[in-house]
Design a protein around this motif. Structure first.
Motif: not given
Length: 195
Positions: A66-83
């Motif tokens: 749990x990261x309560x301080x994070x206000x902005x998140x970017x996820x660069x999810x390309x082909x072949x990756x999974x999150x």
């Protein structure tokens, strides 16, 4: 303060902790490199961390505390990756802004991120975004803020023609070009550029 950490992560984290204690910075913006070895647990020890942009690694599925301080998140999810965005939506409990590269990653945040107010989808896979269904799911989240979703011109126009209304009770759809944001870091701009 904006940083990129590539080598000797523990030393860098220690250095940043010292600088934070001495008052050199209050907020930290972090962008991981592709195939970064930074663990999610190491992020907990970074004081002032408010922005996190990550590249999921191929065949990797990082577990985030749990990261309560994070206000902005970017996820660069390309082909072949999974999150695992279900787990991420639970970890980033105070998230206000989200940048994702595909619409598949959106639903867990619609259902769990109460404070989320802005989402930008870089590469929407379909033609029309079903904002009525998203609005229905958002209504199930008690205390949820109204969410603005930014998409490219093609998706915006196709959705507007299909639904006639782009502003519902808890979901509003806008063009990416209408978003004029000045940020103290360049991560957002770099994530929008094609690789």
């Amino acid at each position: 303060m904006a940083i990129d950490m590539n080598k000797d992560i523990d030393t860098t984290i220690g250095f940043l902790n010292d600088l934070h204690e001495k008052g050199f910075f209050k907020r930290l913006h972090f962008r991981s490199e592709r195939n970064s070895t930074t663990s999610a647990k190491q992020l907990l020890s970074l004081p002032g961390l408010v922005t996190l942009y990550i590249y999921p690694i191929r065949n990797g599925n990082p577990e985030f505390p749990v990261l309560p301080n994070i206000k902005e998140l970017g996820i660069l999810n390309r082909v072949g990756t999974h999150i695992n965005t279900d787990a991420m939506a639970t970890s980033f409990i105070n998230l206000e802004q989200l940048f994702i590269t595909g619409s598949d990653d959106l639903m867990p945040f619609i259902r769990r991120s109460i404070k989320l107010k802005d989402v930008e989808i870089a590469d929407f896979e379909g033609e029309v975004l079903d904002i009525a269904a998203l609005n229905k799911d958002r209504k199930k989240l008690a205390g949820a803020r109204k969410l603005t979703i930014y998409v490219n011109e093609r998706v915006y126009l196709a959705t507007k023609w299909a639904t006639t209304d782009t502003s519902l009770e808890l979901i509003e759809l806008k063009r990416q070009t209408s978003r004029d944001i000045v940020r103290p870091h360049s991560f957002w701009r770099r994530f929008r550029e094609p690789n």
